[in-house]
Design an enzyme around this catalytic site. Structure first.
Site, PDB file in Angstrom:
ATOM      1  N   LEU B 236       4.054  -3.549   2.965  1.00  0.00           N
ATOM      2  CA  LEU B 236       4.199  -2.473   1.981  1.00  0.00           C
ATOM      3  C   LEU B 236       2.831  -2.083   1.408  1.00  0.00           C
ATOM      4  O   LEU B 236       2.017  -2.934   1.121  1.00  0.00           O
ATOM      5  CB  LEU B 236       5.106  -2.969   0.845  1.00  0.00           C
ATOM      6  N   ASP B 237       2.607  -0.802   1.216  1.00  0.00           N
ATOM      7  CA  ASP B 237       1.369  -0.271   0.614  1.00  0.00           C
ATOM      8  C   ASP B 237       0.138  -0.571   1.453  1.00  0.00           C
ATOM      9  O   ASP B 237      -0.996  -0.435   0.975  1.00  0.00           O
ATOM     10  CB  ASP B 237       1.127  -0.837  -0.803  1.00  0.00           C
ATOM     11  N   GLU B 238       0.334  -1.000   2.700  1.00  0.00           N
ATOM     12  CA  GLU B 238      -0.824  -1.429   3.473  1.00  0.00           C
ATOM     13  C   GLU B 238      -1.020  -0.650   4.769  1.00  0.00           C
ATOM     14  O   GLU B 238      -1.913  -0.953   5.535  1.00  0.00           O
ATOM     15  CB  GLU B 238      -0.711  -2.929   3.794  1.00  0.00           C
TER      16      GLU B 238
END
Lengths: 292, 292, 292, 292
Positions: B236-238
């Site tokens: 996530l978010d990466e």
């Protein structure tokens, strides 16, 4: 080399007020300014909650013979603000602030400040530049500014070099700017120094905290890079943010190109932060700044 | 409601090439385009190191009767690029990409995409909108777009609702956009889906990762807020960043005001990312994107 | 004062091509680069209409022993491009461009260029600064750059001072930068000079053409001010635009404040234009520029 | 379709003051606010010259039962400000402003305002949309907003259609927004209307005045395009500027692409201008605006 007069205002003073918001502060302050023979030139205020939140005010006023009348003006201010239990400070805007600059090898922020100061863009004087390298000595001195070389001490005990720096600064400066100074200052140093220290962090905080932010930004593949100027506290990269800005980059920019383009943002951001600080536009509150 | 023709180009194709940089690729590709009767309309390339680094190329060419000639063109491309051991993909730019949108209650990104699609700003069709709330059903359907409500399942096992979403999407879409969809998708879901998923994260990544970035930004006292669009990966978010932007805020902006102003940046950033993806302008490479 | 090596690339050359768009140009050029033993490092092209419009190409290639092989390379280029009736120019990217700077009293653009050049940010050398004032003489010479004072001649006949400037520049420079040089150059001067001249206009052209743009901007009550860098032609303020930028201002900014803030935009915009020119990134076409 | 409550503040009022700067205004106003039982929530002031220049002040205050107490509050304000010969206006911030929108075929600004109003981003109601085309009728009415079609009259005499528009607006609206309304309004119309009219000009004024600014911008080869929102006066494109913004473009952007990208800037700029107007943040002074 002649120095143009910095942007100072004769017989102008700046009153900064902060504390708990209470009805009637504006009325009390503005009536007091009238009473002491002052004329309000700029008036800004902010309350984070009009029902008892934190209150911040900046008033610039013109008062003929301010310097002579200052003691009695301070008495009036205290009499006006003490009932509100507000903190305040008063500065004479005809007196430039004394700014020391600490630098290392990277000289773009250092030169930018020296150059803006010489052009009269900043209401400051620069009593000294201190660096842990000698590379900028000639540039600094050619602008008529004293340069001191204080080499960094290897290892964890920096007390010797910090003591040397402290000796130079103590009593001689109103604030200190870290213009890409690549050494961490100890909490003890900051406490003994006793004046505000402004840093430029070469990234958009809180992204890319710590060393080599441009390499990290390249690795993360960001499309913008930024710079952040903040007050220095014991926690590195964690002090109150004063100013930030970003510029667009692409996949084709190398880390070196990011460094080069970042240098332009860094000096713009730092110079704005320094100017606002020197103009008494910034109030610190917890880990935040109010910038009027 | 009439739909204007989307921005499509009859008889245009886009060839994306990437792999190890070797001298002679441009010559080989451009000669091949001429050989197959194509005329180059746009040509972009990037090498992260001309001495054997990674190489990326995007060529848009006009070829009358492209659709009919496509099989023989693909044979030519393979014959040209196989010796270089390059990967490639070919898309027909007269065919709009099918974009599914997943949304929750916050509808500003959803409505912005629907509206741009209707205006013909995007080379896309929207076969469906899926939401875990029903609030946007009427708006979506009034624009002639099918709306499906798949409620979120409480607890860690999301497989039931993900299976339902997968059933709807599978085979029907070319890519998926998370338009402020507030659910985390499992790695299994992403793998089975098999098409790119684009997310809008309501902050300047890697700052303020995770939930409530505007509250965190307010707490940190930042002077800019931003938004980031990225491809979704298991982390996530990466995922690889496609586009980012920031806007200036002040101490006087409340968290609610940051949310409101952030919404404007979010929809601008997401719409640019979607457009570039739909125009085959983006090549993913590790955790980065090349955007031509 | 030591000068770091400017950003030059040994054995790299830049080929600029422009003319009527015809199928096959990319293939012909890229095959030719391979034939002469070159490896393409950067490749950009643009066509304003693939069906016979104007075509522009910039190719940077690495070729060991470029300088020695240059004559035979030029023969190959001519043989390749003559059939297409294309114009071309070839530059050696290991050789810095010689930039002369003309200045007046306002020195922010002048100092910015000198400083960037010293830092190695620009692939240039500065053989001379010419000014109609002596105020910057010491600054320029302290950076090791020759300074010549050519006073302006009052009245319409500027031929005497222009003749003096021409004598200094002729044969010694590859391009000229007007760094807030407040004199209008005659068409005769420009023609005899025979090298490109880059100007910085202190406003967002075509708004506020002519003198005192910041005063005019203040009077018009604009909310943004800008700067424009352009090539100088006989028509003042009308040459091809290279780069522009703007910054936000408010009703509270005085004309003096606009001038001060504008100076920051001016030097940023001018330095980008100079860098792009020195890197052979700009192609002039009619009254426009293609910037790769 | 449910409408969320707009951003209104119960029992809040906004006092706008302007006139000749005289010492003591702030003290008098703030004391008066305290006297009437008000608590100051926001306070902004600006003087273009503290020695007798023009003075501008905006005070938002909270006063329980404001509506009921309004007459006596107005009496107090008049008694306070009349000795200073200042002009003033008082608005009730719990009452949304009635905004009429005039539109033509281009609907991006119209839809953006309708959509923001529905989300509660603007302290406004929209009693009607008037267009000289019928294309947007369905969109407008589906949002619950009345739509009136008033066809344009060919030729110079527009009095018939203007009379029809006037009949619809008169008494029903607090201000009018021209959301890409492509007709020029006569001075007579503006005078009879008697409420402020806000326009969005699709360029960075004063550049590219008049029709087809994006085509003109393309022809001039600019590197930025912009939008300007301003109050409408008899002089077309010449009223006081409220807000402006620009975005970066390149040589590769066609006029159509400039139009498409410009639409994004236009609606951002217009929505900011409308919001500031509806929040009583703007004071007109000659051909300028003060925006607090």
């Amino acid at each position: 080399m002649t120095s143009p007069a910095p942007q100072l205002h004769p017989a102008h003073a700046c009153l900064i007020v902060h504390g708990k918001d209470t009805p009637g502060i504006i009325a009390a302050v503005s009536a007091m300014i009238t009473r002491i023979g002052g004329n309000i030139v700029a008036f800004d205020q902010y309350s984070d909650d009009p029902r008892g939140g934190a209150y911040f005010q900046r008033v610039v006023f013109h008062r003929p013979d301010f310097a002579a009348a200052r003691p009695q003006i301070e008495t009036e201010i205290a009499a006006t603000l003490d009932p509100f239990e507000l903190e305040w400070s008063l500065t004479d805007q005809s007196v430039p602030k004394r700014m020391a600059i600490l630098a290392s090898k990277q000289d773009h922020c250092l030169l930018d400040l020296l150059w803006r100061n010489r052009r009269g863009e900043l209401p400051t004087t620069i009593p000294m530049v201190i660096s842990n390298h000698t590379t900028s000595a000639e540039d600094v001195r050619s602008l008529g500014v004293p340069f001191f070389h204080v080499p960094s001490v290897a290892g964890p005990d920096k007390s010797a070099s910090e003591a040397k720096i402290l000796e130079l600064l103590k009593g001689n400066v109103d604030f200190v700017v870290l213009a890409r100074y690549m050494q961490i200052l100890s909490p003890e140093f900051l406490e003994q120094l006793g004046v505000p220290v402004i840093n430029i962090h070469h990234s958009f905080l809180p992204a890319f905290i710590g060393a080599e932010p441009y390499r990290k930004a390249k690795e993360r593949g960001v499309k913008l890079i930024g710079a952040t100027s903040h007050y220095v506290t014991g926690d590195l990269d964690e002090g109150p943010i004063i100013e930030q800005d970003t510029i667009r980059v692409t996949h084709a920019d190398t880390t070196e190109e990011l460094v080069r383009r970042g240098a332009d943002v860094e000096r713009q951001v730092l110079s704005r932060a320094v100017r606002w600080h020197a103009e008494d536009r910034i109030i610190r509150h917890g880990n935040h700044t109010i910038v009027f």
